[in-house]
Design an enzyme around this catalytic site. Structure first.
Site, PDB file in Angstrom:
ATOM      1  N   ARG A  41     -22.207  -2.609   4.805  1.00  0.00           N
ATOM      2  CA  ARG A  41     -21.488  -3.846   5.149  1.00  0.00           C
ATOM      3  C   ARG A  41     -21.534  -4.169   6.638  1.00  0.00           C
ATOM      4  O   ARG A  41     -21.361  -3.301   7.486  1.00  0.00           O
ATOM      5  CB  ARG A  41     -20.019  -3.717   4.712  1.00  0.00           C
ATOM      6  CG  ARG A  41     -19.160  -4.882   5.202  1.00  0.00           C
ATOM      7  CD  ARG A  41     -17.813  -4.962   4.545  1.00  0.00           C
ATOM      8  NE  ARG A  41     -16.978  -3.801   4.816  1.00  0.00           N
ATOM      9  CZ  ARG A  41     -15.760  -3.661   4.318  1.00  0.00           C
ATOM     10  NH1 ARG A  41     -15.262  -4.582   3.519  1.00  0.00           N
ATOM     11  NH2 ARG A  41     -15.071  -2.585   4.604  1.00  0.00           N
ATOM     12  N   ARG A  63       0.811  -1.217   0.000  1.00  0.00           N
ATOM     13  CA  ARG A  63       0.000   0.000   0.000  1.00  0.00           C
ATOM     14  C   ARG A  63       0.839   1.260   0.000  1.00  0.00           C
ATOM     15  O   ARG A  63       0.302   2.364  -0.085  1.00  0.00           O
ATOM     16  CB  ARG A  63      -0.841   0.037   1.279  1.00  0.00           C
ATOM     17  CG  ARG A  63      -2.294  -0.368   1.091  1.00  0.00           C
ATOM     18  CD  ARG A  63      -2.842  -0.557   2.483  1.00  0.00           C
ATOM     19  NE  ARG A  63      -4.223  -0.237   2.614  1.00  0.00           N
ATOM     20  CZ  ARG A  63      -5.176  -1.167   2.723  1.00  0.00           C
ATOM     21  NH1 ARG A  63      -4.890  -2.441   2.656  1.00  0.00           N
ATOM     22  NH2 ARG A  63      -6.422  -0.789   2.916  1.00  0.00           N
ATOM     23  N   ARG A 106      -9.809   6.748   4.835  1.00  0.00           N
ATOM     24  CA  ARG A 106      -9.244   5.611   4.087  1.00  0.00           C
ATOM     25  C   ARG A 106      -9.158   5.955   2.601  1.00  0.00           C
ATOM     26  O   ARG A 106      -8.173   5.633   1.935  1.00  0.00           O
ATOM     27  CB  ARG A 106     -10.115   4.366   4.265  1.00  0.00           C
ATOM     28  CG  ARG A 106      -9.926   3.684   5.611  1.00  0.00           C
ATOM     29  CD  ARG A 106     -11.113   2.817   5.976  1.00  0.00           C
ATOM     30  NE  ARG A 106     -11.279   1.653   5.142  1.00  0.00           N
ATOM     31  CZ  ARG A 106     -12.402   0.949   5.058  1.00  0.00           C
ATOM     32  NH1 ARG A 106     -13.470   1.302   5.774  1.00  0.00           N
ATOM     33  NH2 ARG A 106     -12.471  -0.113   4.297  1.00  0.00           N
TER      34      ARG A 106
HETATM   35  P1  AP5 Z   1      -8.360  -3.553   4.595  1.00  0.00           P
HETATM   36  O1  AP5 Z   1      -9.077  -4.550   5.395  1.00  0.00           O
HETATM   37  O2  AP5 Z   1      -7.422  -3.994   3.532  1.00  0.00           O
HETATM   38  O3  AP5 Z   1      -9.438  -2.543   4.030  1.00  0.00           O
HETATM   39  P2  AP5 Z   1      -9.603  -1.758   2.644  1.00  0.00           P
HETATM   40  O4  AP5 Z   1      -8.526  -1.865   1.652  1.00  0.00           O
HETATM   41  O5  AP5 Z   1      -9.975  -0.401   3.066  1.00  0.00           O
HETATM   42  O6  AP5 Z   1     -10.635  -2.551   1.899  1.00  0.00           O
HETATM   43  P3  AP5 Z   1     -11.978  -3.233   2.346  1.00  0.00           P
HETATM   44  O7  AP5 Z   1     -11.638  -4.515   3.025  1.00  0.00           O
HETATM   45  O8  AP5 Z   1     -12.905  -2.284   3.022  1.00  0.00           O
HETATM   46  O9  AP5 Z   1     -12.599  -3.454   0.907  1.00  0.00           O
HETATM   47  P4  AP5 Z   1     -12.361  -4.590  -0.166  1.00  0.00           P
HETATM   48  O10 AP5 Z   1     -11.774  -4.016  -1.399  1.00  0.00           O
HETATM   49  O11 AP5 Z   1     -11.692  -5.789   0.420  1.00  0.00           O
HETATM   50  O12 AP5 Z   1     -13.861  -4.914  -0.505  1.00  0.00           O
HETATM   51  P5  AP5 Z   1     -14.814  -6.098   0.021  1.00  0.00           P
HETATM   52  O13 AP5 Z   1     -14.565  -7.314  -0.796  1.00  0.00           O
HETATM   53  O14 AP5 Z   1     -14.757  -6.206   1.475  1.00  0.00           O
HETATM   54  O15 AP5 Z   1      -7.530  -2.584   5.568  1.00  0.00           O
HETATM   55  C1  AP5 Z   1      -8.104  -2.090   6.752  1.00  0.00           C
HETATM   56  C2  AP5 Z   1      -7.084  -1.272   7.506  1.00  0.00           C
HETATM   57  O16 AP5 Z   1      -5.968  -2.091   7.902  1.00  0.00           O
HETATM   58  C3  AP5 Z   1      -6.440  -0.121   6.711  1.00  0.00           C
HETATM   59  O17 AP5 Z   1      -7.228   1.034   6.713  1.00  0.00           O
HETATM   60  C4  AP5 Z   1      -5.131   0.065   7.494  1.00  0.00           C
HETATM   61  O18 AP5 Z   1      -5.359   0.732   8.720  1.00  0.00           O
HETATM   62  C5  AP5 Z   1      -4.743  -1.363   7.815  1.00  0.00           C
HETATM   63  N1  AP5 Z   1      -3.931  -1.970   6.751  1.00  0.00           N
HETATM   64  C6  AP5 Z   1      -4.274  -3.022   5.959  1.00  0.00           C
HETATM   65  N2  AP5 Z   1      -3.292  -3.292   5.087  1.00  0.00           N
HETATM   66  C7  AP5 Z   1      -2.316  -2.400   5.329  1.00  0.00           C
HETATM   67  C8  AP5 Z   1      -1.056  -2.152   4.713  1.00  0.00           C
HETATM   68  N3  AP5 Z   1      -0.602  -2.899   3.699  1.00  0.00           N
HETATM   69  N4  AP5 Z   1      -0.304  -1.116   5.206  1.00  0.00           N
HETATM   70  C9  AP5 Z   1      -0.726  -0.370   6.248  1.00  0.00           C
HETATM   71  N5  AP5 Z   1      -1.916  -0.545   6.855  1.00  0.00           N
HETATM   72  C10 AP5 Z   1      -2.712  -1.551   6.385  1.00  0.00           C
HETATM   73  O19 AP5 Z   1     -16.222  -5.498  -0.434  1.00  0.00           O
HETATM   74  C11 AP5 Z   1     -16.757  -4.372   0.222  1.00  0.00           C
HETATM   75  C12 AP5 Z   1     -18.280  -4.519   0.317  1.00  0.00           C
HETATM   76  O20 AP5 Z   1     -18.815  -4.497  -0.991  1.00  0.00           O
HETATM   77  C13 AP5 Z   1     -18.713  -5.848   0.950  1.00  0.00           C
HETATM   78  O21 AP5 Z   1     -19.837  -5.623   1.747  1.00  0.00           O
HETATM   79  C14 AP5 Z   1     -19.060  -6.724  -0.255  1.00  0.00           C
HETATM   80  O22 AP5 Z   1     -20.053  -7.683   0.042  1.00  0.00           O
HETATM   81  C15 AP5 Z   1     -19.566  -5.681  -1.239  1.00  0.00           C
HETATM   82  N6  AP5 Z   1     -19.297  -6.045  -2.638  1.00  0.00           N
HETATM   83  C16 AP5 Z   1     -18.212  -6.686  -3.126  1.00  0.00           C
HETATM   84  N7  AP5 Z   1     -18.317  -6.833  -4.458  1.00  0.00           N
HETATM   85  C17 AP5 Z   1     -19.502  -6.262  -4.818  1.00  0.00           C
HETATM   86  C18 AP5 Z   1     -20.186  -6.104  -6.051  1.00  0.00           C
HETATM   87  N8  AP5 Z   1     -19.680  -6.542  -7.228  1.00  0.00           N
HETATM   88  N9  AP5 Z   1     -21.371  -5.438  -6.059  1.00  0.00           N
HETATM   89  C19 AP5 Z   1     -21.913  -4.973  -4.889  1.00  0.00           C
HETATM   90  N10 AP5 Z   1     -21.317  -5.127  -3.665  1.00  0.00           N
HETATM   91  C20 AP5 Z   1     -20.127  -5.747  -3.643  1.00  0.00           C
HETATM   92 MG    MG Z   2     -10.848  -6.209   2.294  1.00  0.00          MG
END
Ligand code: AP5
Ligand code: MG
Length: 216
Positions: free
Chosen positions: A124, A85, A168
């Site tokens: 979510r 990231r 974020r």
């Molecule tokens: P992390 O858990 O990685 O969160 P994020 O990148 O902000 O991403 P999300 O998990 O919220 O989204 P996603 O893309 O995985 O989507 P999802 O499949 O869940 O990180 C959290 C925190 O940890 C960071 O803020 C930081 O503090 C720390 N961190 C993590 N990695 C780090 C790093 N490398 N360095 C430093 N800090 C770090 O889908 C989202 C929603 O949409 C779900 O409800 C799903 O059901 C829905 N959905 C999915 N696909 C569809 C679709 N096609 N249509 C409709 N809804 C959909």
């Molecule tokens: Mg995720």
């Protein structure tokens, strides 16, 4: 194979990586999931990470690099979700892979419009144990608050509150888009628009990985 999924919060990285891991046997490595497990177990790392995560800030590079790089050389290949990231993380990944003589095979950039991201994250709920996502509007667990798959507690992520979501997204724009440029400069990035049904996104992602084809 080593595949990096890049995209803003809510792009569907976790949803698609879980599916791809199930169908391909590759190991899904999500730094977010790993950190949430550390927080839940109140480990030293969890205690450090919690305040950064709740605000939507990145956890320091040194903690992340130490946590994930030991898992990179998995015999079945890895799907990296949420890592790297920052440029420091991308360079650390390259160093470890270079030493092992392993390439990054694909970087897939998943894009979703901001309004849709906000809608997805506001809706979510997620299992604290197995991380299965639920929709508060249309896909609640059969027993309120209890995961259908593993019996874990289904709750709303602290960082899905509007202020943390805004942070974020800003952090993604400021730091993680530089990682995208880093890989683009090497010609490694395949683009997919990650909207439509989850099946449709999965088909685009599979095509992107197998043949390097971008999709709208
Ligand atoms: P992390 O858990 O990685 O969160 P994020 O990148 O902000 O991403 P999300 O998990 O919220 O989204 P996603 O893309 O995985 O989507 P999802 O499949 O869940 O990180 C959290 C925190 O940890 C960071 O803020 C930081 O503090 C720390 N961190 C993590 N990695 C780090 C790093 N490398 N360095 C430093 N800090 C770090 O889908 C989202 C929603 O949409 C779900 O409800 C799903 O059901 C829905 N959905 C999915 N696909 C569809 C679709 N096609 N249509 C409709 N809804 C959909
Ligand atoms: Mg995720």
């Amino acid at each position: 194979m080593r595949i990096v999924l890049l995209g803003p919060p809510g792009a569907g990285k976790g949803t698609q990586a879980r599916r791809l891991a199930d169908s391909s046997g590759m190991k899904h490595l999500s730094t977010g999931d790993m950190l949430r497990a550390e927080v839940a177990s109140s480990t030293d790392l969890g205690l450090i990470a919690k305040s950064f995560m709740n605000k939507g800030d990145l956890v320091p590079d040194s903690n992340i690099i130490e946590m994930i790089l030991q898992h990179i050389d998995h015999p079945a290949g890895v799907l990296l979700d949420g890592f790297p990231r920052t440029i420091v993380q991308a360079e650390a990944l390259d160093q470890v892979l270079d030493r092992a003589g392993l390439p990054v095979d694909r970087v897939v950039h998943m894009t979703v419009e901001v309004d849709e991201i906000i809608r997805r994250l506001a809706d979510r709920a997620v299992c604290e144990d197995c991380q299965r996502p639920y929709s508060q509007q249309s896909d609640s667990p059969s027993l309120a608050g209890i995961c259908d798959d593993c019996g874990g507690m289904v709750t709303i992520r602290n960082d899905d509150k509007p202020k943390a979501v805004a942070n974020r997204m800003a952090t993604y724009q400021k730091l993680t888009t530089l990682v995208l440029d880093y890989y683009r400069a090497r010609g490694d990035v395949v683009e997919i628009v990650a909207t439509g049904t989850q099946d449709e996104v999965f088909a685009k992602l599979s095509r992107a990985i197998e043949s390097g084809v971008s999709s709208n």
